[in-house]
Design a protein around this motif. Structure first.
Motif, short mmCIF file in Angstrom:
data_model
loop_
_atom_site.label_atom_id
_atom_site.label_comp_id
_atom_site.label_asym_id
_atom_site.label_seq_id
_atom_site.Cartn_x
_atom_site.Cartn_y
_atom_site.Cartn_z
N ARG A 94 -3.80 16.01 11.49
CA ARG A 94 -3.70 15.02 10.41
C ARG A 94 -2.53 14.08 10.65
NH1 ARG A 94 -4.77 17.38 4.33
NH2 ARG A 94 -6.97 17.92 4.59
N VAL A 95 -1.43 14.63 11.11
CA VAL A 95 -0.25 13.80 11.37
C VAL A 95 -0.55 12.80 12.48
CG1 VAL A 95 2.16 13.83 12.12
CG2 VAL A 95 1.31 15.63 10.60
N SER A 96 -1.18 13.26 13.54
CA SER A 96 -1.54 12.37 14.65
C SER A 96 -2.51 11.29 14.21
CB SER A 96 -2.13 13.18 15.81
OG SER A 96 -1.20 14.10 16.33
N ALA A 97 -3.47 11.66 13.35
CA ALA A 97 -4.45 10.69 12.86
C ALA A 97 -3.79 9.60 12.04
CB ALA A 97 -5.52 11.41 12.04
N ALA A 98 -2.80 9.96 11.25
CA ALA A 98 -2.08 8.97 10.44
C ALA A 98 -1.35 7.99 11.34
CB ALA A 98 -1.11 9.67 9.50
N ARG A 99 -0.67 8.50 12.36
CA ARG A 99 0.08 7.63 13.26
C ARG A 99 -0.86 6.71 14.04
NH1 ARG A 99 2.84 11.40 15.60
NH2 ARG A 99 4.55 11.37 14.08
N GLU A 100 -1.99 7.24 14.45
CA GLU A 100 -2.96 6.43 15.20
C GLU A 100 -3.54 5.32 14.32
OE1 GLU A 100 -5.84 9.10 16.73
OE2 GLU A 100 -4.43 10.14 18.07
N ARG A 101 -3.72 5.63 13.03
CA ARG A 101 -4.29 4.61 12.13
C ARG A 101 -3.36 3.41 12.01
NH1 ARG A 101 -6.45 5.52 5.90
NH2 ARG A 101 -6.88 3.32 5.45
N ILE A 102 -2.06 3.64 12.05
CA ILE A 102 -1.11 2.54 11.94
C ILE A 102 -0.92 1.84 13.29
CG2 ILE A 102 1.25 1.90 11.27
CD1 ILE A 102 -0.59 2.83 8.99
N GLY A 103 -1.17 2.57 14.37
CA GLY A 103 -1.07 1.97 15.70
C GLY A 103 0.22 2.25 16.41
N GLY A 104 0.95 3.27 15.97
CA GLY A 104 2.20 3.64 16.63
C GLY A 104 3.25 4.02 15.62
N ARG A 105 4.51 3.97 16.03
CA ARG A 105 5.61 4.34 15.15
C ARG A 105 5.68 3.40 13.95
NH1 ARG A 105 10.86 4.15 18.64
NH2 ARG A 105 11.73 4.67 16.58
N PHE A 106 6.10 3.95 12.80
CA PHE A 106 6.15 3.10 11.61
C PHE A 106 7.12 3.66 10.57
CE2 PHE A 106 2.99 6.35 10.72
CZ PHE A 106 3.13 6.63 9.36
N ALA A 107 7.55 2.78 9.68
CA ALA A 107 8.31 3.15 8.49
C ALA A 107 7.33 3.27 7.33
CB ALA A 107 9.38 2.10 8.18
N LEU A 108 7.64 4.16 6.39
CA LEU A 108 6.74 4.42 5.27
C LEU A 108 7.40 4.07 3.95
CD1 LEU A 108 4.03 5.73 4.27
CD2 LEU A 108 5.29 7.89 4.10
N ALA A 109 6.60 3.51 3.03
CA ALA A 109 7.01 3.31 1.64
C ALA A 109 5.87 3.79 0.75
CB ALA A 109 7.34 1.84 1.37
N VAL A 110 6.23 4.36 -0.40
CA VAL A 110 5.22 4.88 -1.33
C VAL A 110 5.62 4.46 -2.74
CG1 VAL A 110 4.11 6.94 -2.27
CG2 VAL A 110 4.78 6.89 0.14
N GLY A 111 4.67 3.90 -3.49
CA GLY A 111 4.96 3.55 -4.87
C GLY A 111 3.98 2.53 -5.41
N ARG A 112 4.03 2.35 -6.73
CA ARG A 112 3.18 1.34 -7.37
C ARG A 112 3.59 -0.05 -6.91
NH1 ARG A 112 3.10 0.53 -12.80
NH2 ARG A 112 1.00 -0.28 -12.57
N LEU A 113 2.62 -0.92 -6.76
CA LEU A 113 2.89 -2.28 -6.31
C LEU A 113 3.26 -3.13 -7.51
CD1 LEU A 113 -0.02 -2.62 -3.71
CD2 LEU A 113 2.25 -1.57 -3.45
N VAL A 114 4.52 -2.98 -7.94
CA VAL A 114 5.03 -3.67 -9.13
C VAL A 114 6.35 -4.35 -8.77
CG1 VAL A 114 3.88 -2.20 -10.81
CG2 VAL A 114 6.10 -1.51 -9.91
N TYR A 115 6.83 -5.17 -9.69
CA TYR A 115 7.90 -6.12 -9.41
C TYR A 115 9.22 -5.49 -8.95
CZ TYR A 115 10.12 -4.99 -13.90
OH TYR A 115 10.74 -4.35 -14.93
N TYR A 116 9.59 -4.32 -9.49
CA TYR A 116 10.92 -3.79 -9.20
C TYR A 116 10.98 -2.92 -7.96
CZ TYR A 116 9.16 0.48 -11.47
OH TYR A 116 8.43 1.60 -11.80
#
Length: 384
Positions: A186-208
């Motif tokens: 699962r970890v490898s699949a996530a990295r492949e979906r993005i296309g390589g190394r990446f930074a992650l952010a998680v949260g509602r798409l709101v102003y603050y």
């Protein structure tokens, strides 16, 4: 004890408050207490009762009316009163106007606790009206629990009730974020979906949340960024990514399940919480990232955010809305494997030691017991 949790929503509804209510409820039930949660359906449905364990019951209500993100129901309010009479302690969560109103009508013998998640974020006459209700509620409760000293000190209302405030870290169930327990595929699949190394952010798409700033930083650094979340600014943020030339490097992910989320943390190089306003009171997603062994970039907001991940210990802290500082921090973490490793190890250790569900549940158990004794002692004195 018989504990009544009065909430807006409960998982599988997403959100930091929802996760906190779940953690407190499951933690108290694991300690042998009887817990009942009253909440609304997030997306519709008839009133129902779910028995999640022999001593954990969740009652979900269909709103009679919705105004923005506020739901209300006559049945909800009347059942708070009904079940409060059977409970030893009622635990409320602010800010939520329906819960505030319900809390002002509790029977006198019931001990009452408030967890203060944040101040009302928006300015205007509605905020003034809600804060007037909150002040009345705070004057009537036995204890106010705040997740951080920064939030307690920054809150306009809580400064008036300092003697009632206890600072207790918020907690989450962390077992699923243990890197040792994850499916490597699962970890490898996530990295492949993005296309390589990446930074992650998680949260509602709101102003603050500061995701616009993160997109601009991604354009400067050339790094890939995955943003997990949904919200009203999705269209504007996608357009911004295209406008600054990173439409193919900033990936928006919707519908990521709780079961899949740990793999995304583990697949990332580091986590970013670029929030720009005090509506970000704590940033529980930092705890998830830290439990996954990932260093965190956060912002020095006057809330609990910088008290979760510590600058130079478990990550890097930058001034809010400072694009240069955010860009530099991202470049520093991306380019230094040893630094990421050192901060990630410390992050995992801090998450387990400071934000474990069992530890926080026992502290709440103590506060509940103190409130019950104080409330019943007061009633005895009044009767005499």
């Amino acid at each position: 004890m018989k504990i009544l949790q009065v909430a807006k929503f409960y998982p599988p509804a997403h959100g930091g408050i929802e996760r906190v209510v779940q953690g407190l409820s499951e933690g108290a039930a694991a300690l042998g207490h009887d817990v009942r949660v009253i909440c609304f359906h997030e997306r519709g449905g008839a009133d129902c009762v779910e028995n999640l364990a022999s001593n954990l019951e969740v009652r979900r209500y269909r709103p009679d009316v919705r105004v923005g993100n506020i739901a209300a129901s006559v049945r909800y309010l009347s059942d708070v009163q009904r079940f409060a009479r059977e409970a030893d302690v009622v635990h409320l969560h602010e800010p939520y106007p329906t819960g505030t109103f319900a809390g002002l009508r509790l029977p006198g013998l019931t001990a009452r606790i408030v967890t203060w998640h944040a101040d009302v974020p928006r300015e205007g006459p509605v905020k003034l009206a809600l804060e007037a209700m909150q002040e009345q509620l705070c004057a009537r409760v036995d204890r106010i629990i705040c997740g951080s000293r920064g939030l307690a000190d920054a809150s306009r209302i809580l400064t008036r009730f300092r003697e009632r405030v206890s600072v207790v870290p918020l907690a989450l169930p962390l077992a699923s974020f243990d890197p040792a327990r994850l499916d490597s595929a699962r970890v490898s699949a996530a990295r492949e979906r993005i296309g390589g190394r990446f930074a992650l952010a998680v949260g509602r798409l709101v102003y603050y949340k500061g995701f616009d700033l993160l997109i601009d930083a991604a354009a400067r650094t050339g790094q890939r960024v995955a943003i997990i979340g949904e919200g009203p600014l999705e269209g504007a943020l996608r357009a911004r990514a295209e406008a600054v030339g990173v439409g193919d490097r900033v990936i928006f992910l919707k519908g990521v399940s709780d079961a899949d989320l740990p793999a995304w943390y583990a697949a990332s190089d580091y986590f970013v919480l670029p929030s720009t306003g005090p509506a970000e009171a704590y940033g529980l997603v930092q705890v998830e990232a830290m439990a996954s062994g990932r260093p965190v970039i956060n912002t020095a907001l006057p809330t609990g955010v910088p008290e979760v991940s510590l600058d130079g210990v478990t990550g890097l802290t930058v001034p809010p809305s400072d694009l240069d500082a955010l860009t530099h921090a991202m470049e520093r973490l991306s380019g230094d494997d040893a630094l990421r490793g050192r901060l990630g190890i410390a992050a995992r250790r801090r998450a387990v030691e400071s934000f474990s569900l069992e530890q926080v549940a026992r502290r709440h158990e103590e506060i509940y017991a103190e409130a019950i004794r104080a409330r019943r002692g007061e009633e005895t004195r009044s009767a005499a």
